[in-house]
Design an enzyme around this catalytic site. Structure first.
Site: not given
Ligand code: CAA
Length: 379
Positions: A156-157, A242-243, A268, A279, A337, A340, A363
């Protein structure tokens, strides 16, 4: 509290709006249908400074703030959300990540051409078995002294084939779990790196989404970003920004659908009057406008916090969660709205409805945003 935009912010908003109308609107339906990547338009976006909006001018960017970035994203995505995701990934994940965590040599070599729009970047975290559960990286990067050997598959890149520079996340020390993950700059053309199949998607069809395969790809040690084990933190921190970009994309889709619905409802006629006067239609438009305004405030708040160097993790997750739901709600209503006409391609809103869905998925899915918000509340 001041809701006014600066002259510079207004100027970038106007430039993006103008560009979207003149350069993106013609051909947007065809590009969606043919899944045609807008290479020419991306080059022009680069010329306007919109591929590296927040990157400092020293490294080829426009040196503007995050508020300017989301204003531009909204305008671009009102017309073409496919190019919007290319712009968002390049700006918030690739350029921002390199500028904040890269070495001077990495910035000179890679950031400059990416921020100026000469080259496109991709961010490679997701894998066939590591989507929401991003710590479960199966791609490996074995330390071989002066280089790493990367093996694995990414899925999914975004910008999968159009990119030249890829930020690849891989596991070096599995026993350390997420603390053993690294991130590397990989160039297209490095032996063993193959761009795989292009996905045939429901929405954002003009953006190119591919799987990528790495077989013994030799990456010099100087291409690792940050210290050994910094890769997961890099991914999480760049994704926070990114979010905000994806929230702005969702906002743009919603706002674009409202603009088209307003225009259509004033043209329309049914039962002897413009449908705007019914309304049933006005209430839909009022709900859409209110939700869009609320989404815009959340997006701007997250961007503002980032510009103020305050913690924006929760604000970014809230903005994406809410704006992506608003994009779904309002595009469904826009199709309704239009009746068709909404169900056929010429009126754009059916594409917007299809494009909106991905903003709840990539993301970080909406469920992951809730998890992030929940954890922040707990802190
Ligand atoms: N900001 C900063 N640090 C963060 C963070 C955030 N939002 N979320 C987690 N971390 C850090 C934690 O603080 C932790 O650090 P420490 O080890 O120092 O404590 C570390 O990361 C690990 O975090 P967790 O222990 O919370 O890990 P987890 O496995 O329980 O959960 C998660 C992590 C939040 C679920 C994470 O895996 C996540 O965000 N998943 C979603 C992935 C995602 O967004 N993928 C998108 C793909 S990219 C894409 O889509 C791009 C594109 O092409 C459009």
């Amino acid at each position: 509290m001041n809701f006014d935009l600066t002259e510079e912010q207004k100027a970038v908003q106007a430039a993006a709006r103008d560009f979207a109308q003149t350069e993106l609107l013609p051909g947007v339906i065809e590009r969606d249908e043919l899944q045609k990547f807008p290479a020419e338009q991306v080059k022009k976006l680069g010329g306007l400074g919109l591929m590296g909006i927040m990157t400092s001018e020293t490294y080829g960017g426009a040196g503007m703030d995050t508020v300017s970035y989301v204003l531009a994203m909204e305008e671009i995505c009102k017309i073409d959300a496919s190019i919007g995701v290319c712009m968002s990934v390049n700006n918030s994940l690739v350029c921002w990540g390199l500028e904040h965590f890269g070495t001077e040599a990495q910035k000179q070599k890679y950031l400059k051409p990416l921020a100026s729009g000469e080259l496109i970047g991709a961010f490679c975290l997701s894998e066939p078995e590591a989507g929401s559960d991003a710590t479960s990286q199966r791609t490996t990067a074995v330390d071989c002294g002066d280089h790493y050997l990367i093996n694995g598959t990414k899925n999914w890149i975004t910008n999968g084939n159009s990119a030249s520079i890829y930020l690849v996340i891989a596991q070096t020390h599995p026993e350390l779990k997420h603390k053993g993950i690294n991130v590397f700059i990989v160039e297209k053309g490095m032996p063993g790196f193959v761009v795989g199949k292009k996905e045939n998607k429901m929405g954002i069809r003009a953006s190119d989404t591919h799987s990528l395969m790495f077989t013994d790809v030799k990456v010099p040690k100087e291409n690792r970003i940050g210290d050994d084990g910094f890769g997961f933190k890099f991914a999480m921190q760049t994704l926070n920004g990114g979010r905000i970009g994806i929230a702005a994309q969702a906002l743009g889709i919603a706002a674009g659908a409202l603009e088209l619905s307003l225009k259509y409802s004033m043209e329309r006629k049914s039962f002897g009057t413009e449908i705007f006067n019914h309304q049933a239609i006005q209430f839909k438009l009022a709900d859409m406008a209110t939700k869009i305004d609320a989404a815009r405030l959340l997006v701007l708040k997250a961007a503002y916090l980032k510009d103020q160097h305050k913690d924006y993790t929760e604000a970014a997750a809230m903005a994406k969660l809410f704006a992506s739901q608003v994009a779904m709600d309002t595009t469904i209503e826009a199709v309704q709205i239009h009746g068709g006409y909404g169900f056929v391609k010429e009126f754009h809103v059916e594409r917007m409805m299809r494009d909106a869905k991905i903003t709840q998925i990539y993301e970080g899915t909406s469920e992951i945003q809730k998890l992030v918000i929940g954890r922040e509340l707990f802190k």
